[in-house]
Write a protein that holds these residues in place. Structure first.
Motif, short mmCIF file in Angstrom:
data_model
loop_
_atom_site.label_atom_id
_atom_site.label_comp_id
_atom_site.label_asym_id
_atom_site.label_seq_id
_atom_site.Cartn_x
_atom_site.Cartn_y
_atom_site.Cartn_z
N TYR A 1 0.83 -1.21 0.00
CA TYR A 1 0.00 0.00 0.00
C TYR A 1 0.86 1.26 0.00
CZ TYR A 1 -3.77 3.22 1.27
OH TYR A 1 -4.67 4.25 1.29
N GLY A 2 1.79 1.33 0.93
CA GLY A 2 2.62 2.51 1.08
C GLY A 2 2.35 3.21 2.39
N LEU A 3 2.67 4.50 2.45
CA LEU A 3 2.45 5.26 3.67
C LEU A 3 0.96 5.55 3.84
CD1 LEU A 3 5.39 7.85 3.51
CD2 LEU A 3 5.29 5.69 4.77
N THR A 4 0.52 5.55 5.09
CA THR A 4 -0.88 5.84 5.38
C THR A 4 -0.98 7.19 6.09
OG1 THR A 4 -0.75 4.66 7.50
CG2 THR A 4 -1.41 3.39 5.57
N PRO A 5 -2.15 7.83 6.04
CA PRO A 5 -2.30 9.15 6.66
C PRO A 5 -2.11 9.09 8.18
CG PRO A 5 -4.06 8.75 5.10
CD PRO A 5 -3.35 7.44 5.28
N CYS A 6 -1.59 10.18 8.72
CA CYS A 6 -1.52 10.33 10.17
C CYS A 6 -2.94 10.48 10.70
CB CYS A 6 -0.69 11.55 10.54
SG CYS A 6 -0.71 11.94 12.31
N THR A 7 -3.29 9.64 11.64
CA THR A 7 -4.63 9.70 12.23
C THR A 7 -4.61 10.23 13.66
OG1 THR A 7 -4.39 7.37 12.89
CG2 THR A 7 -5.51 7.81 10.80
N LYS A 8 -3.45 10.68 14.10
CA LYS A 8 -3.33 11.19 15.47
C LYS A 8 -3.75 12.65 15.50
CE LYS A 8 0.02 11.33 19.23
NZ LYS A 8 -0.87 12.19 19.96
N SER A 9 -4.70 12.96 16.33
CA SER A 9 -5.18 14.34 16.42
C SER A 9 -4.04 15.29 16.76
CB SER A 9 -6.27 14.43 17.50
OG SER A 9 -6.72 15.76 17.63
N GLY A 10 -3.79 16.26 15.90
CA GLY A 10 -2.72 17.23 16.14
C GLY A 10 -1.39 16.83 15.55
N GLY A 11 -1.17 15.54 15.31
CA GLY A 11 0.04 15.09 14.62
C GLY A 11 1.33 15.19 15.40
N VAL A 12 1.28 15.29 16.73
CA VAL A 12 2.52 15.38 17.52
C VAL A 12 3.04 13.97 17.80
CG1 VAL A 12 3.57 16.18 19.68
CG2 VAL A 12 1.81 17.56 18.56
N CYS A 13 4.22 13.68 17.29
CA CYS A 13 4.82 12.35 17.45
C CYS A 13 5.53 12.21 18.79
CB CYS A 13 5.84 12.08 16.35
SG CYS A 13 5.34 12.53 14.69
N SER A 14 6.16 13.30 19.24
CA SER A 14 6.98 13.22 20.46
C SER A 14 7.07 14.58 21.12
CB SER A 14 8.39 12.71 20.12
OG SER A 14 9.02 13.57 19.18
N LEU A 15 7.41 14.55 22.41
CA LEU A 15 7.66 15.77 23.17
C LEU A 15 9.16 15.99 23.31
CD1 LEU A 15 5.16 15.47 26.18
CD2 LEU A 15 4.89 16.87 24.12
N ARG A 16 9.53 17.24 23.63
CA ARG A 16 10.93 17.59 23.85
C ARG A 16 10.98 18.74 24.85
NH1 ARG A 16 15.00 19.31 18.86
NH2 ARG A 16 16.96 18.74 19.87
N ALA A 17 11.99 18.74 25.69
CA ALA A 17 12.12 19.79 26.70
C ALA A 17 12.78 21.03 26.09
CB ALA A 17 12.93 19.29 27.88
N TYR A 18 12.23 22.21 26.45
CA TYR A 18 12.77 23.49 25.96
C TYR A 18 13.11 24.39 27.15
CZ TYR A 18 11.15 22.22 21.29
OH TYR A 18 10.96 21.58 20.09
N THR A 19 14.06 25.29 26.90
CA THR A 19 14.44 26.27 27.91
C THR A 19 14.77 27.58 27.20
OG1 THR A 19 15.88 26.63 29.83
CG2 THR A 19 16.93 25.71 27.86
N ARG A 20 15.08 28.61 27.98
CA ARG A 20 15.45 29.91 27.41
C ARG A 20 16.96 30.10 27.49
NH1 ARG A 20 11.04 33.20 26.58
NH2 ARG A 20 9.13 32.75 27.76
N ALA A 21 17.54 30.52 26.37
CA ALA A 21 18.97 30.83 26.34
C ALA A 21 19.18 32.21 26.98
CB ALA A 21 19.45 30.84 24.89
N PRO A 22 20.45 32.56 27.28
CA PRO A 22 20.71 33.88 27.90
C PRO A 22 20.14 35.06 27.11
CG PRO A 22 22.66 32.49 28.05
CD PRO A 22 21.66 31.74 27.22
N ASN A 23 20.05 34.92 25.79
CA ASN A 23 19.49 36.01 24.97
C ASN A 23 17.97 35.93 24.86
OD1 ASN A 23 19.17 33.80 23.36
ND2 ASN A 23 20.24 34.66 21.57
N ASP A 24 17.36 35.07 25.69
CA ASP A 24 15.91 34.86 25.76
C ASP A 24 15.37 34.04 24.59
OD1 ASP A 24 13.80 35.26 27.56
OD2 ASP A 24 12.84 36.68 26.19
N GLU A 25 16.26 33.51 23.75
CA GLU A 25 15.82 32.64 22.66
C GLU A 25 15.39 31.29 23.25
OE1 GLU A 25 17.59 30.58 18.55
OE2 GLU A 25 18.90 31.68 19.93
N VAL A 26 14.32 30.73 22.72
CA VAL A 26 13.84 29.42 23.16
C VAL A 26 14.59 28.34 22.40
CG1 VAL A 26 11.84 27.90 23.36
CG2 VAL A 26 11.57 30.36 23.69
N VAL A 27 15.24 27.44 23.15
CA VAL A 27 16.06 26.39 22.53
C VAL A 27 15.78 25.05 23.21
CG1 VAL A 27 17.92 27.98 21.88
CG2 VAL A 27 17.97 26.86 24.12
#
Length: 405
Positions: free
Chosen positions: A127-153
């Motif tokens: 068949y091949g690839l099938t559509p994403c059926t997960k509401s919102g399409g988020v596969c994984s989480l990741r932790a974020y923080t603020r750099a000294p210049n206030d950039e989110v990384v």
């Protein structure tokens, strides 16, 4: 709580020798980022792509995307299309009705492939690839923080590892399944059979006898043996993590607003979400192992469990065995390595841990019982917090229940 997921030697051949493994000694049961106001969990992968490497227009599109209605093929339609394609590939003539049905399904397939976001990890043979059926399409989480210049990384190091939300994320390239088969069965190219009924109901007022009431996520089979050879197979479970906290659409709205205001959409989440290993492990996975492994053990079969490294490290201390032949369950712990060329993370083999069911349950429980005096001190502390009136009312109620009162 918001849930982002649903739900032995097999032959006389000597299994592939086990890699040497040290005893697992992690005692963490909660994320080390919990309670840290400078760190929050956001999107790690979105529709299969690394969130930080998407463009602002892509993030804006993803934030509002919804699966189009009545575009994707249903499971029966997909299975029928595969059957018809196999006939065509094998030069088997189609009758008039089959030809018409094949044309309709192929047209619908083309619309589906163009109109939906395909999951890069859900590939169906024929068949091949099938559509994403997960509401919102988020596969994984990741932790974020603020750099000294206030950039989110993204957080660096082990704390910055992806936390798998969608169970289909573990299907990438069948890497984890082939690895499990190689270690336990000695067969690196198995056949995969999905969701096989394992438990059948007894007849009740509300149900019929023989109905499937419990399934195994996947059965991994070595199909290379002769037909009269004992069937070599292992049961395999995959376990993603649930998360607790506000629904993802609130984060999508924050991302969209930031882009509309001139930002790039990489925002520090305004609300706190975290992986919920207690719900994912002790409440969901542990009962599955306790129900299924005793029967598998009697059959001389083993259970493989695929999890990511943060999930495994969240569990309590467990003693491992030296060889697969001494185990009931084998944990296959995967890692994700970033590929800058593809803008994706790739699932890779991590470590395999062999252990008994009892040790797995101990690790999933993730706690050590306190001594009785310590427990009773806690009871006394609770009692001391009660008002005298509450205590006297409780005592009076107890006296009324005595014989002769």
């Amino acid at each position: 709580m918001t849930s982002t997921t649903h739900d032995a030697h097999a032959s006389d051949d000597e299994p592939t020798p086990a890699i040497e493994i040290d005893a697992h000694s992690s005692t963490a049961t909660t994320e080390t980022t919990a309670g840290d106001p400078t760190t929050r969990f956001g999107i790690g992968e979105w529709y299969g792509q690394s969130f930080t490497e998407l463009s602002a227009p892509e993030r804006l599109e993803f934030s509002s995307y919804g699966v189009p209605a009545k575009v994707s093929l249903t499971k029966p339609e997909r299975e029928r299309l595969i059957q018809l394609r196999r006939k065509v590939d094998n030069d088997v003539p189609l009758n008039k009705a089959e030809t018409k049905r094949h044309e309709i399904l192929e047209n619908k397939f083309c619309i589906e492939q163009k109109s939906t976001k395909l999951c890069p990890f859900k590939k169906v043979d024929g068949y091949g690839l099938t559509p994403c059926t997960k509401s919102g399409g988020v596969c994984s989480l990741r932790a974020y923080t603020r750099a000294p210049n206030d950039e989110v990384v993204p957080v660096s190091g082990a704390k910055g590892a992806l936390r798998t939300l969608c169970p289909y994320r573990f299907h990438e390239g069948a890497t984890a399944f082939n690895w499990a088969s190689s270690v336990i069965l000695g067969q690196p190219f198995p056949i995969l059979v999905g969701e096989v009924g394992f438990l059948e109901s007894s007849e009740t007022y509300d149900g019929s006898e023989g109905e499937d009431v419990g399934r195994i996520d996947m059965v991994v089979v070595d199909a290379s043996k002769p037909p009269d050879y004992p069937l070599p197979w292992i049961a395999l479970e995959i376990q993603a993590v649930y998360f607790s906290g506000p629904e993802m659409p609130k984060l999508f709205s924050q991302i969209a607003k930031d882009i509309q205001d001139g930002g790039n959409g990489i925002v520090f989440p305004s609300e706190n979400r975290r992986p919920d290993y207690r719900s994912s492990g002790p409440k969901r996975l542990m009962p599955q192992l306790q129900i299924k492994i005793p029967t598998l053990r009697r059959w001389g079969k083993r259970m493989a469990v695929v999890v990511d490294r943060p999930f495994y490290e969240s569990m309590g201390k467990m003693r491992t065995t030296d060889h697969v032949s001494l185990s009931d369950v084998v944990w296959f712990v995967v890692d994700y390595k970033h590929n800058p060329t593809s803008r994706r993370f790739e699932l890779t083999q991590g470590d395999a841990y062999f252990m008994t069911l009892e040790e797995a349950v101990k690790g999933l429980t993730g706690g050590t019982p306190v001594a009785q005096p310590v427990f009773e001190d806690k009871i006394r502390a609770e009692l001391s917090a009660l008002t005298p009136l509450a205590i006297s009312m409780s005592a009076a109620a107890a006296i009324k229940t005595l014989p002769g009162s």
